[in-house]
Write an enzyme that holds these catalytic residues in place. Structure first.
Site, PDB file in Angstrom:
ATOM      1  N   TYR A 141       0.822  -1.218   0.000  1.00  0.00           N
ATOM      2  CA  TYR A 141       0.000   0.000   0.000  1.00  0.00           C
ATOM      3  C   TYR A 141       0.857   1.269   0.000  1.00  0.00           C
ATOM      4  O   TYR A 141       0.367   2.355  -0.275  1.00  0.00           O
ATOM      5  CB  TYR A 141      -0.942   0.037   1.207  1.00  0.00           C
ATOM      6  CG  TYR A 141      -2.011  -1.047   1.199  1.00  0.00           C
ATOM      7  CD1 TYR A 141      -2.340  -1.715   0.026  1.00  0.00           C
ATOM      8  CD2 TYR A 141      -2.691  -1.402   2.346  1.00  0.00           C
ATOM      9  CE1 TYR A 141      -3.303  -2.708   0.008  1.00  0.00           C
ATOM     10  CE2 TYR A 141      -3.661  -2.387   2.338  1.00  0.00           C
ATOM     11  CZ  TYR A 141      -3.955  -3.037   1.166  1.00  0.00           C
ATOM     12  OH  TYR A 141      -4.909  -4.017   1.144  1.00  0.00           O
ATOM     13  N   LYS A 192       3.834 -15.051   1.311  1.00  0.00           N
ATOM     14  CA  LYS A 192       3.824 -15.851   0.076  1.00  0.00           C
ATOM     15  C   LYS A 192       5.270 -16.020  -0.377  1.00  0.00           C
ATOM     16  O   LYS A 192       5.679 -15.489  -1.412  1.00  0.00           O
ATOM     17  CB  LYS A 192       2.992 -15.140  -1.002  1.00  0.00           C
ATOM     18  CG  LYS A 192       1.508 -15.161  -0.766  1.00  0.00           C
ATOM     19  CD  LYS A 192       0.816 -16.423  -1.234  1.00  0.00           C
ATOM     20  CE  LYS A 192       0.799 -16.541  -2.742  1.00  0.00           C
ATOM     21  NZ  LYS A 192       0.232 -17.861  -3.156  1.00  0.00           N
ATOM     22  N   ASP A 225      -2.517 -17.863   0.987  1.00  0.00           N
ATOM     23  CA  ASP A 225      -3.713 -18.473   0.381  1.00  0.00           C
ATOM     24  C   ASP A 225      -4.183 -19.660   1.211  1.00  0.00           C
ATOM     25  O   ASP A 225      -5.385 -19.839   1.448  1.00  0.00           O
ATOM     26  CB  ASP A 225      -3.461 -18.862  -1.087  1.00  0.00           C
ATOM     27  CG  ASP A 225      -2.132 -19.557  -1.307  1.00  0.00           C
ATOM     28  OD1 ASP A 225      -1.302 -19.590  -0.372  1.00  0.00           O
ATOM     29  OD2 ASP A 225      -1.909 -20.073  -2.415  1.00  0.00           O
ATOM     30  N   ASP A 249      -5.003  -7.222   5.788  1.00  0.00           N
ATOM     31  CA  ASP A 249      -6.247  -6.515   5.474  1.00  0.00           C
ATOM     32  C   ASP A 249      -7.331  -7.536   5.106  1.00  0.00           C
ATOM     33  O   ASP A 249      -8.450  -7.526   5.637  1.00  0.00           O
ATOM     34  CB  ASP A 249      -5.959  -5.569   4.291  1.00  0.00           C
ATOM     35  CG  ASP A 249      -7.082  -4.601   4.035  1.00  0.00           C
ATOM     36  OD1 ASP A 249      -8.086  -4.647   4.767  1.00  0.00           O
ATOM     37  OD2 ASP A 249      -6.964  -3.802   3.083  1.00  0.00           O
ATOM     38  N   ASP A 253     -10.464  -9.197   7.729  1.00  0.00           N
ATOM     39  CA  ASP A 253     -11.882  -9.022   7.402  1.00  0.00           C
ATOM     40  C   ASP A 253     -12.574 -10.379   7.294  1.00  0.00           C
ATOM     41  O   ASP A 253     -13.705 -10.554   7.747  1.00  0.00           O
ATOM     42  CB  ASP A 253     -12.049  -8.247   6.087  1.00  0.00           C
ATOM     43  CG  ASP A 253     -12.253  -6.765   6.356  1.00  0.00           C
ATOM     44  OD1 ASP A 253     -11.824  -6.313   7.441  1.00  0.00           O
ATOM     45  OD2 ASP A 253     -12.828  -6.068   5.506  1.00  0.00           O
TER      46      ASP A 253
END
Ligand code: NAD
Length: 367
Positions: A141, A192, A225, A249, A253
């Site tokens: 970000y 990852k 993942d 993030d 959620d």
């Protein structure tokens, strides 16, 4: 010496739920010798209306001096047409930036009486209690280069860059290991590393820190993942998950929905020690200002109240008070009290005030 607390209720349901958290602070002052100096100020639309800015420099300074900030929520449709840098939401973004708050902690705990509110089967989520520690000021970000450019052939290219340095990874991993020591002693680091160099570095730095300073904590690694899949398949396997900004993030959620309602979820964002043993810290419910229900007296105050419990536990080291609040919340839910957001069809509903006062009363009974 009295602890300094800054209360920033904000907009919409923020002030409504903050009143309930405040009555718990008052109860703790009266019955448990909580020594706090309270200050309160305007942020968001409430500040725009009076001061024409979403947050004043003076409020930022007060937040820096406080032992902890208890934040409500910001956002008011009345200000939707102001320029981006004057929107109410700028208040929370500036606080996070100016206080250097780099680690967001989201506990995901399912209270047994709310089992039916979860999107998952009761046998999968019963007893769920995990914490996600998300890095919040680095990663994709914020990394450079970024932007959209037009290529010579007329097509366009969008670029964002995932960047993490050793100190950025180490400081957030440290928070995760410290949290694990206060919980079940297990950290799962998520990245990852199979396809991203930043993930490879993340894994190496966390492993190295663990070897140096936290061998008493159990460390495991998981690809992001797979973590998303495991959170839905068998979420109780986790104690503390630590991850970067983007994965955090999304995963936080996802995890929040395992418990059913936004109105139940607190959070903390922590920064660095300022050298005098005081760590910058802001506590807030994860929900926003909920303009659709603001002013109706029906918002669930429990996320705000549980944010206060986190504040007492992590910034004031008042574990007993935090435990008492969390126990009172559990008991009130066991007694069947429900605000509209957590009521199932046909269940009687209580107001924000009734829920908040029921928690205070329960604390008196339990103390
Ligand atoms: P929201 O969290 O405010 O509301 C989403 C839905 O959940 C709404 O239907 C709302 O009524 C319900 N809800 C939220 N909290 C509840 C509670 N305590 N009790 C009962 N129901 C509750 O999210 P949104 O609608 O996307 O955003 C509204 C405003 O809040 C926007 O301006 C947004 O920018 C802002 N926002 C602020 C923060 C913050 O202050 N940190 C966080 C998220 C959103």
């Amino acid at each position: 010496m009295a602890y300094k607390l800054l209360l920033l209720p904000g907009d919409g349901i923020g002030p409504e739920v903050m009143v309930q958290a405040l009555s718990i602070i008052r109860w703790l002052q009266d019955h448990r010798d909580l020594d706090v100096e309270l200050d309160k100020d305007l942020v968001g639309g409430a500040s725009l209306a009076v001061h024409e800015v979403p947050i004043r420099d003076e409020v930022i300074e007060k937040a820096k001096e406080a032992d902890a900030v208890l934040f409500g929520s910001v956002g008011d449709p009345k200000w939707k047409d102001v320029s981006f840098d004057r929107r109410p939401e700028v208040a929370i973004l500036r606080l996070r930036k100016d206080l250097g708050l780099y680690a967001n902690l989201r506990p995901v705990r399912l209270f047994d009486p709310l089992l039916s509110a979860s999107a998952l089967k009761p046998e999968v989520v019963k007893g769920l209690d995990l914490m996600i520690v998300r890095e919040t000021v680095g990663g994709v970000y914020f990394g450079e280069p970024r932007g959209i450019e037009t290529l010579p052939d007329g097509t366009r290219k969008g670029v964002n860059t995932e960047v993490y340095t050793t100190p950025e990874i180490e400081r957030v991993a440290r928070v995760a290991f410290e949290m694990a020591r206060l919980r079940d002693g297990r950290v799962c680091s998520v990245e990852k590393c199979n396809v991203m160099e930043s993930g490879l570095l993340w894994k190496e730095v966390v492993t190295d820190l663990h070897r140096r300073d936290y061998q008493d904590v159990e460390l495991s690694h998981m690809l992001a993942d797979n973590c998303a899949m495991q959170l839905v398949r068998a979420p109780r396997q986790f104690d503390v998950i630590v991850t970067g900004n983007l994965f955090g993030d999304i995963l936080s959620d996802l995890a929040s929905m395992l418990t059913g309602s936004l109105g139940m979820l607190p959070s903390a964002t922590l920064g660095s020690d300022n050298g005098s043993g005081k760590r910058a810290a802001l506590y807030e419910p994860i929900h926003g200002s909920a303009p659709d229900i603001a002013g109706k007296g029906i918002a669930n105050p429990l996320a705000q109240i549980l944010s206060l419990a986190m504040l007492l536990r992590y910034s004031l080291q008042r574990t007993g008070d935090a435990d008492l609040i969390e126990m009172a919340v559990t008991r009130v839910l066991e007694d069947g009290l429900r605000t509209a957001d957590i009521a199932t069809k046909g269940e009687a509903m209580v107001s924000t005030e009734e829920m908040g006062q029921a928690v205070v009363k329960k604390m008196s009974e339990l103390a």
